[in-house]
Design a protein around this motif. Sequence first.
Motif, short mmCIF file in Angstrom:
data_model
loop_
_atom_site.label_atom_id
_atom_site.label_comp_id
_atom_site.label_asym_id
_atom_site.label_seq_id
_atom_site.Cartn_x
_atom_site.Cartn_y
_atom_site.Cartn_z
N ASN A 184 0.84 -1.21 0.00
CA ASN A 184 0.00 0.00 0.00
C ASN A 184 0.87 1.26 0.00
O ASN A 184 0.87 2.02 0.97
CB ASN A 184 -0.90 0.00 1.23
CG ASN A 184 -1.77 -1.23 1.30
OD1 ASN A 184 -2.78 -1.31 0.61
ND2 ASN A 184 -1.39 -2.18 2.13
N PRO A 185 1.61 1.50 -1.07
CA PRO A 185 2.55 2.63 -1.08
C PRO A 185 1.88 4.00 -0.91
O PRO A 185 2.49 4.92 -0.39
CB PRO A 185 3.27 2.52 -2.42
CG PRO A 185 2.38 1.67 -3.27
CD PRO A 185 1.63 0.78 -2.34
N THR A 186 0.62 4.12 -1.32
CA THR A 186 -0.05 5.42 -1.17
C THR A 186 -0.48 5.68 0.27
O THR A 186 -0.90 6.78 0.60
CB THR A 186 -1.28 5.52 -2.10
OG1 THR A 186 -2.20 4.48 -1.76
CG2 THR A 186 -0.88 5.43 -3.56
N SER A 187 -0.34 4.68 1.13
CA SER A 187 -0.73 4.85 2.53
C SER A 187 0.11 5.92 3.23
O SER A 187 -0.30 6.47 4.24
CB SER A 187 -0.63 3.53 3.30
OG SER A 187 0.72 3.12 3.44
N VAL A 188 1.28 6.26 2.67
CA VAL A 188 2.12 7.30 3.28
C VAL A 188 1.48 8.68 3.22
O VAL A 188 1.97 9.61 3.84
CB VAL A 188 3.54 7.35 2.66
CG1 VAL A 188 4.28 6.05 2.91
CG2 VAL A 188 3.47 7.67 1.19
N GLU A 189 0.39 8.80 2.50
CA GLU A 189 -0.34 10.07 2.41
C GLU A 189 -1.26 10.29 3.62
O GLU A 189 -1.84 11.36 3.76
CB GLU A 189 -1.19 10.11 1.12
CG GLU A 189 -0.37 10.02 -0.15
CD GLU A 189 0.57 11.21 -0.32
OE1 GLU A 189 0.13 12.36 -0.08
OE2 GLU A 189 1.74 10.99 -0.68
N ALA A 190 -1.35 9.30 4.48
CA ALA A 190 -2.26 9.37 5.63
C ALA A 190 -1.89 10.51 6.57
O ALA A 190 -0.72 10.75 6.85
CB ALA A 190 -2.25 8.05 6.39
N SER A 237 5.23 10.82 6.68
CA SER A 237 5.62 12.19 7.04
C SER A 237 4.44 13.16 7.13
O SER A 237 4.58 14.24 7.70
CB SER A 237 6.64 12.73 6.03
OG SER A 237 6.09 12.75 4.74
N LYS A 238 3.29 12.80 6.61
CA LYS A 238 2.11 13.69 6.68
C LYS A 238 1.26 13.40 7.92
O LYS A 238 0.27 14.09 8.16
CB LYS A 238 1.27 13.54 5.41
CG LYS A 238 2.02 14.04 4.18
CD LYS A 238 1.18 13.96 2.95
CE LYS A 238 2.00 14.47 1.76
NZ LYS A 238 1.23 14.48 0.55
N LEU A 239 1.67 12.42 8.70
CA LEU A 239 0.90 11.99 9.86
C LEU A 239 0.78 13.11 10.89
O LEU A 239 1.77 13.67 11.33
CB LEU A 239 1.56 10.77 10.48
CG LEU A 239 0.68 9.77 11.19
CD1 LEU A 239 -0.40 9.23 10.26
CD2 LEU A 239 1.52 8.62 11.72
N VAL A 240 -0.46 13.42 11.24
CA VAL A 240 -0.76 14.42 12.27
C VAL A 240 -1.22 13.71 13.55
O VAL A 240 -0.89 14.10 14.65
CB VAL A 240 -1.85 15.41 11.79
CG1 VAL A 240 -2.25 16.36 12.89
CG2 VAL A 240 -1.37 16.16 10.55
#
Length: 142
Positions: free
Chosen positions: A18-24, A60-63
Motif C-alpha cells: 500500500n505505497p499510497t498509505s504514506v499520504e495518511a 511524514s504527513k501523519l498528524v
Amino acid sequence: MILDLPIHHFNEGYLKRNPTSVEATTMLIRNNKTTVYPPFNKMPTDATYYEIPHYIKFYSKLVNLHLDGLFIKELPVELQELPNLENISFSIGDASSVTQIIAVLKSCKHLKALLFMTAIIPDAQLKKIKESLPNVEVSIHP
C-alpha cells in the motif's frame, strides 16, 4: 487520508502493498481483542504490548497517531522524523520505559497532545511525564 488498521495488518509488508498509505494524516492501529482490566489498577494478564514499526518515519504527513487497546513499552526514535505529528494516544503500563518514552516525545517538535487510553503506572511517573512535556496537553482517558 485516514488509515484504520487491525494490529496484524500494519506489518513490514503493508507499506510495500500500500505505497499510497504514506499520504495518511491520521492512523489508527487497533487491537481487536478485548482486554479485561482487573481491579486495583493492575496490569491485565492479556495486555498486548505493541512495537511501532520503524518504517513509521515514511508517514511524514501523519498528524494523528492512535493505538487503540495497545500498550507501548517504548516509542521508536523515528517518531521525531514526523514533522506534522501533533497528537498521539496509546496505553502505558508497568513494563513501559517512561524515561525512553519521554525522550522520544520531547523530540517531536510539534506535539500538542498526548492521550493515555490506559495508564497503569505509579502517579510519580505520570507526574514526571507531565512535567517533562510542559507544552503538551497530557491526559488520561477516564
